[in-house]
Motif scaffolding. Sequence first.
Motif, mmCIF file in Angstrom:
data_model
loop_
_atom_site.group_PDB
_atom_site.id
_atom_site.type_symbol
_atom_site.label_atom_id
_atom_site.label_comp_id
_atom_site.label_asym_id
_atom_site.label_seq_id
_atom_site.Cartn_x
_atom_site.Cartn_y
_atom_site.Cartn_z
ATOM 1 N N UNK A 26 -5.032 -14.840 2.026
ATOM 2 C CA UNK A 26 -4.972 -13.419 1.700
ATOM 3 C C UNK A 26 -4.129 -13.182 0.460
ATOM 4 N N UNK A 27 -4.661 -12.404 -0.465
ATOM 5 C CA UNK A 27 -3.940 -12.019 -1.675
ATOM 6 C C UNK A 27 -3.861 -10.495 -1.751
ATOM 7 N N UNK A 28 -2.670 -9.986 -2.047
ATOM 8 C CA UNK A 28 -2.450 -8.555 -2.259
ATOM 9 C C UNK A 28 -2.293 -8.346 -3.760
ATOM 10 N N UNK A 29 -3.148 -7.519 -4.354
ATOM 11 C CA UNK A 29 -3.205 -7.384 -5.810
ATOM 12 C C UNK A 29 -2.980 -5.933 -6.229
ATOM 13 N N UNK A 30 -2.112 -5.734 -7.229
ATOM 14 C CA UNK A 30 -1.898 -4.407 -7.805
ATOM 15 C C UNK A 30 -3.128 -3.982 -8.599
ATOM 16 N N UNK A 31 -3.648 -2.789 -8.316
ATOM 17 C CA UNK A 31 -4.805 -2.303 -9.058
ATOM 18 C C UNK A 31 -4.444 -2.018 -10.511
ATOM 19 N N UNK A 32 -3.225 -1.572 -10.747
ATOM 20 C CA UNK A 32 -2.808 -1.169 -12.092
ATOM 21 C C UNK A 32 -2.511 -2.362 -12.985
ATOM 22 N N UNK A 38 -7.722 -9.166 -1.108
ATOM 23 C CA UNK A 38 -8.701 -10.248 -1.088
ATOM 24 C C UNK A 38 -8.363 -11.153 0.093
ATOM 25 N N UNK A 39 -9.336 -11.408 0.943
ATOM 26 C CA UNK A 39 -9.066 -12.208 2.130
ATOM 27 C C UNK A 39 -10.288 -13.035 2.492
ATOM 28 N N UNK A 40 -10.029 -14.206 3.009
ATOM 29 C CA UNK A 40 -11.102 -15.088 3.475
ATOM 30 C C UNK A 40 -10.690 -15.685 4.812
ATOM 31 N N UNK A 41 -11.540 -15.500 5.818
ATOM 32 C CA UNK A 41 -11.363 -16.136 7.121
ATOM 33 C C UNK A 41 -12.481 -17.153 7.301
ATOM 34 N N UNK A 44 -14.323 -10.836 -4.643
ATOM 35 C CA UNK A 44 -14.495 -9.420 -4.346
ATOM 36 C C UNK A 44 -13.502 -8.989 -3.279
ATOM 37 N N UNK A 45 -12.840 -7.856 -3.503
ATOM 38 C CA UNK A 45 -11.855 -7.383 -2.522
ATOM 39 C C UNK A 45 -12.540 -6.968 -1.213
ATOM 40 N N UNK A 46 -11.853 -7.181 -0.091
ATOM 41 C CA UNK A 46 -12.374 -6.739 1.201
ATOM 42 C C UNK A 46 -11.900 -5.330 1.513
ATOM 43 N N UNK A 47 -10.828 -4.908 0.841
ATOM 44 C CA UNK A 47 -10.314 -3.547 1.005
ATOM 45 C C UNK A 47 -9.776 -3.057 -0.326
ATOM 46 N N UNK A 92 0.816 -1.208 0.000
ATOM 47 C CA UNK A 92 0.000 0.000 0.000
ATOM 48 C C UNK A 92 0.855 1.265 0.000
ATOM 49 N N UNK A 93 2.069 1.157 0.556
ATOM 50 C CA UNK A 93 2.965 2.318 0.588
ATOM 51 C C UNK A 93 3.549 2.625 -0.784
ATOM 52 N N UNK A 94 3.439 1.677 -1.719
ATOM 53 C CA UNK A 94 4.034 1.842 -3.042
ATOM 54 C C UNK A 94 3.004 2.186 -4.111
#
Length: 448
Positions: free
Chosen positions: A386-392, A365-368, A445-448, A357-359
């Motif tokens: 949990x997956x961290x995905x670049x929007x671009x 995307x996360x599932x508990x 669907x993204x959670x954030x 997020x800082x970049x």
Amino acid sequence: MSFDLDLFVIGGGSGGVRAARIASGEHGARVAIAEEYRMGGTCVIRGCVPKKLMVYASSFPALAEEARAYGWSSDVGAFDWTAFRTKLDAELDRLEAIYRKGQVGAGVTVYDQRATVAGPHEVALADGRRLSAKHILVATGGRPFVPDFPGSEHVLTSNDMFRLPSLPKRLLIVGGGFVACEFACIMKGLGVMVTVWNRSNLLRVFDRECAELIVNKMSESGIAVEAGRVVERIEKGPNGLSVTSGTVSETFDAVLYATGRMPNTEGLGLEEAGVNLAGNGAVVVDDWSQSNVPSIYAVGDVTDRINLTPVAIRDGHAFADTIFGGRPRAVDHELVASAVFTQPEFGTVGMTEDAARAIEEIEVYAARFRPMRSAFAGGDERVLMKLIVSKATRRVLGCHIVAPDAGEMIQLAAVAVKMGATKEQFDATCAVHPTMAEELVTMRHPVR
């Protein structure tokens, strides 16, 4: 100039033995290796291997409880530390013998003693002999760090945990990294009362959401976790070790310090030979593992790049291929997966949510959920995918898994992340049902 050897390796750990074996056995170099303790290094003798076996041993009480929920009459009874340690010692002896056989079989001369650097092309053995070598490879790994304070001589380090004469009833673990958390879970599973003190949050270099889930689970299991604690002194008394932090003083049977590791270069002669060292003693090397002294190289934890066994092995192999095999290659240290063997396990590759997020702009995307096995048994286990995905670019920048056997799952997920897979390519992969890992390809669907 004529040399006694083409290569002298100092250190018989994972990186050193791989470099020596490949250089001699596959590329025909004249190679010698020196190890002052036991062949196999930290991973085999006092790290990954014995630790993982202790993880297995500590997991059986929970498995027995779960088995009863599935209809089995099961009870593991009391844990026999002496029996386990005897078998563990035998297994480490077996593995060390395999490492030694591999060296001898490849034509490597093995010196069971300390060796130091006496010059750009010279090595001094503890018995007084000196040998010249065209190349010197430093692969001496790291050692546990214990700060200096009153009573520090009473503490244990991770090196000691596999050779305890008996298990303590009350154990204090000082530190908040993965080693501290792993041993907290292990010792709790073996029936020890465990307290963890650290000056800040535990597992703070990892993804925060994942770390919090693990630490909460540790607390729920009965491990006393206290942040903001700094040990001021330890005093040995008739009832154990009295440990003081501020106005708090508690007594324990043993204190384990897991406050990081230091590159093992002290007294090695590197500075006298002109080798540049970092502030913490690490050998400063380039992408080819070469120091500023052209004939001296270093691989593994002693370089303090990525302190993981598979990285040391790759560094050692690449060094041998480059220098002696005519196949120059540098190791790619990006997107290296790792696992933390807490209970539950934690597997991770790529960027944390905060770092990504800082970049750039990201989607998370996360599932508990409660895994099927635990839910049926009435357990309160929680899994996090949990997956961290670049929007671009839609590229998956990080994958983090907190779950039983997360280490096994992250190894396969790391292949996709390393290849630059996008979120849509994850989504296009059909799920394997019913599994925990299917959540990695079904989060729409993204959670954030």
